[in-house]
Write a protein that holds these residues in place. Structure first.
Motif, PDB file in Angstrom:
ATOM      1  N   TRP A 237      38.769  54.295  33.422  1.00 24.85           N
ATOM      2  CA  TRP A 237      39.801  53.436  32.829  1.00 24.85           C
ATOM      3  C   TRP A 237      40.991  54.294  32.372  1.00 24.85           C
ATOM      4  O   TRP A 237      42.151  53.976  32.681  1.00 24.85           O
ATOM      5  N   SER A 271      44.317  43.135  32.119  1.00 23.43           N
ATOM      6  CA  SER A 271      44.478  44.555  32.436  1.00 23.43           C
ATOM      7  C   SER A 271      45.858  44.810  33.036  1.00 23.43           C
ATOM      8  O   SER A 271      46.383  43.976  33.785  1.00 23.43           O
ATOM      9  N   ASN A 288      43.669  48.737  40.322  1.00 20.39           N
ATOM     10  CA  ASN A 288      43.000  47.537  39.804  1.00 20.39           C
ATOM     11  C   ASN A 288      41.501  47.748  39.638  1.00 20.39           C
ATOM     12  O   ASN A 288      40.899  47.258  38.675  1.00 20.39           O
ATOM     13  N   LYS A 289      40.905  48.473  40.565  1.00 21.61           N
ATOM     14  CA  LYS A 289      39.468  48.753  40.461  1.00 21.61           C
ATOM     15  C   LYS A 289      39.156  49.647  39.257  1.00 21.61           C
ATOM     16  O   LYS A 289      38.113  49.506  38.607  1.00 21.61           O
ATOM     17  N   LYS A 292      39.070  47.511  35.694  1.00 22.80           N
ATOM     18  CA  LYS A 292      38.192  46.354  35.491  1.00 22.80           C
ATOM     19  C   LYS A 292      37.713  46.359  34.042  1.00 22.80           C
ATOM     20  O   LYS A 292      37.282  47.388  33.518  1.00 22.80           O
ATOM     21  N   LYS A 293      37.790  45.189  33.389  1.00 21.44           N
ATOM     22  CA  LYS A 293      37.361  45.103  31.987  1.00 21.44           C
ATOM     23  C   LYS A 293      35.876  45.429  31.835  1.00 21.44           C
ATOM     24  O   LYS A 293      35.465  46.102  30.890  1.00 21.44           O
ATOM     25  N   ASN A 294      35.085  44.921  32.766  1.00 16.72           N
ATOM     26  CA  ASN A 294      33.651  45.203  32.758  1.00 16.72           C
ATOM     27  C   ASN A 294      33.441  46.587  33.368  1.00 16.72           C
ATOM     28  O   ASN A 294      33.698  46.793  34.554  1.00 16.72           O
ATOM     29  N   CYS A 295      32.977  47.516  32.574  1.00 22.62           N
ATOM     30  CA  CYS A 295      32.877  48.899  33.038  1.00 22.62           C
ATOM     31  C   CYS A 295      31.938  49.051  34.237  1.00 22.62           C
ATOM     32  O   CYS A 295      32.128  49.954  35.071  1.00 22.62           O
ATOM     33  N   GLU A 297      31.843  47.298  36.762  1.00 18.48           N
ATOM     34  CA  GLU A 297      32.563  46.940  37.980  1.00 18.48           C
ATOM     35  C   GLU A 297      33.524  48.039  38.435  1.00 18.48           C
ATOM     36  O   GLU A 297      34.070  47.972  39.537  1.00 18.48           O
ATOM     37  N   ARG A 298      33.736  49.026  37.594  1.00 17.57           N
ATOM     38  CA  ARG A 298      34.620  50.125  37.979  1.00 17.57           C
ATOM     39  C   ARG A 298      33.911  51.059  38.945  1.00 17.57           C
ATOM     40  O   ARG A 298      32.706  51.290  38.825  1.00 17.57           O
TER      41      ARG A 298
END
Length: 335
Positions: A237, A271, A288-289, A292-295, A297-298
């Motif tokens: 992030w 984001s 964008n990847k 991602k707010k949900n870690c 999903e990164r």
């Protein structure tokens, strides 16, 4: 035998015992350091005394110490010297990670360390500028933007350094930001400043307040999201925010006045993203990847290095970066 006597203050006599008087605690160098050290610079090994180091100019000053561009008079070797108080526990982590990552070409090279008057001096490779100063002092005033092929090479260098820390040293950086990414006129891009890096235990870290809040991932800001700790996806992030800032010459969030504003924007808000009209779909998807707010999903560092945005510019090298950076930084190497 104790030395005893009397002193008079305002008509009142006091007895004192010199042996019982409190003594100033002597600062001791950590890790067996001395006021001299054997450094290896560009393959040459020589002994350095603190008295032989002449400061040329200040390169940076922050919460964790100062960094000076320094010349070793006997050999005329130029190096960067980070000065930290021995009372700052971060100095040991900084030295440890810098030393163990010395064979990674994407981190600043560590030369050695010495002790001087209560401070630890970390001697390392000197670079010309950091990306924070580059865009704020040079690019933004001239309305110049980093082209996507150079952004790809910068991304490749940062992610490669972070992957090395994770896979080889089991370390999370925790302070990825433009001021901790350095560049020189030869086109080298290197990650620095490991003072608040943390050892990963079962791939997780727990310390919440380490690092610059502007670049912290949502899971590090909201306690409810990080009850069990966080992992290197939080650095992904921070890397994403860093790349948006470098690409647009602007920090992507409004400046926060309090913790509630930060919580609202980073955790609850949308984001940040690159402007669609100015950037390719590949770099937009890449960033964008990362954000991602949900870690979960990164992407991992390996997946990032396999992304089309990196692969399509795989032929870009240091010379290409140098051709872009050198004319901009000119002769003012510390700008």
């Amino acid at each position: 035998m104790a030395t005893k006597g009397k002193k008079k203050f305002g008509g009142v006599k006091f007895k004192f015992d010199a042996e019982e008087a409190p003594k100033r605690e002597e600062k001791k160098p950590p890790g067996g350091l001395d006021n001299k050290a054997t450094l290896t610079v560009n393959g040459h090994e020589f002994q350095v005394y603190a008295r032989d180091m002449i400061v040329i100019e200040n390169l940076g000053r922050g919460a964790y110490g100062i960094v000076d561009k320094t010349r070793h008079e006997p050999t005329e070797s130029i190096m960067a010297v980070k000065v930290n108080s021995t009372e700052d526990k971060r100095i040991l982590m900084d030295m440890d990670v810098a030393m163990r990552s010395s064979d990674c070409v994407y981190t600043v090279e560590f030369y050695g360390a010495l002790f001087q008057e209560g401070d630890v001096w970390i001697c390392m490779e000197v670079m010309d500028t950091c990306l924070d100063k580059l865009y704020k002092n040079k690019l933004k005033p001239q309305k110049i933007f980093v082209p996507e092929n150079i952004l790809s090479r910068i991304s490749f260098s940062i992610v490669s350094a972070l992957k090395y820390l994770q896979t080889r040293l089991k370390v999370i950086h925790r302070d990825v930001k433009p001021s901790n990414v350095l560049a020189n006129h030869n086109g080298k891009i290197k990650l620095c400043d490991f003072g608040i890096s943390g050892q990963l235990v079962n791939s997780m870290a727990k310390t919440q307040d380490a690092g610059s809040r502007q670049y912290m991932a949502p899971e590090r800001i909201d306690p409810d999201m990080s009850a069990k700790g966080y992992d290197v996806k939080s650095d992904v992030w921070s890397f994403g925010i860093t790349m948006i800032e470098i690409a647009t010459n602007a920090y992507p969030y409004e400046r926060w006045h309090d913790m509630f504003q930060q919580l609202t924007q980073v955790v609850k808000g949308t984001s940040p993203a690159l402007p669609k009209e100015k950037f390719s779909e590949d770099i937009q998807d890449f960033i964008n990847k990362c954000l991602k707010k949900n870690c979960t999903e990164r992407p991992s560092y390996t997946r990032l290095l396999e992304h089309e945005f990196i692969k399509q510019h795989a032929d870009i090298g240091d010379d290409d970066v140098a051709s872009f950076i050198s004319p901009i930084i000119g002769d003012t190497n510390s700008s």
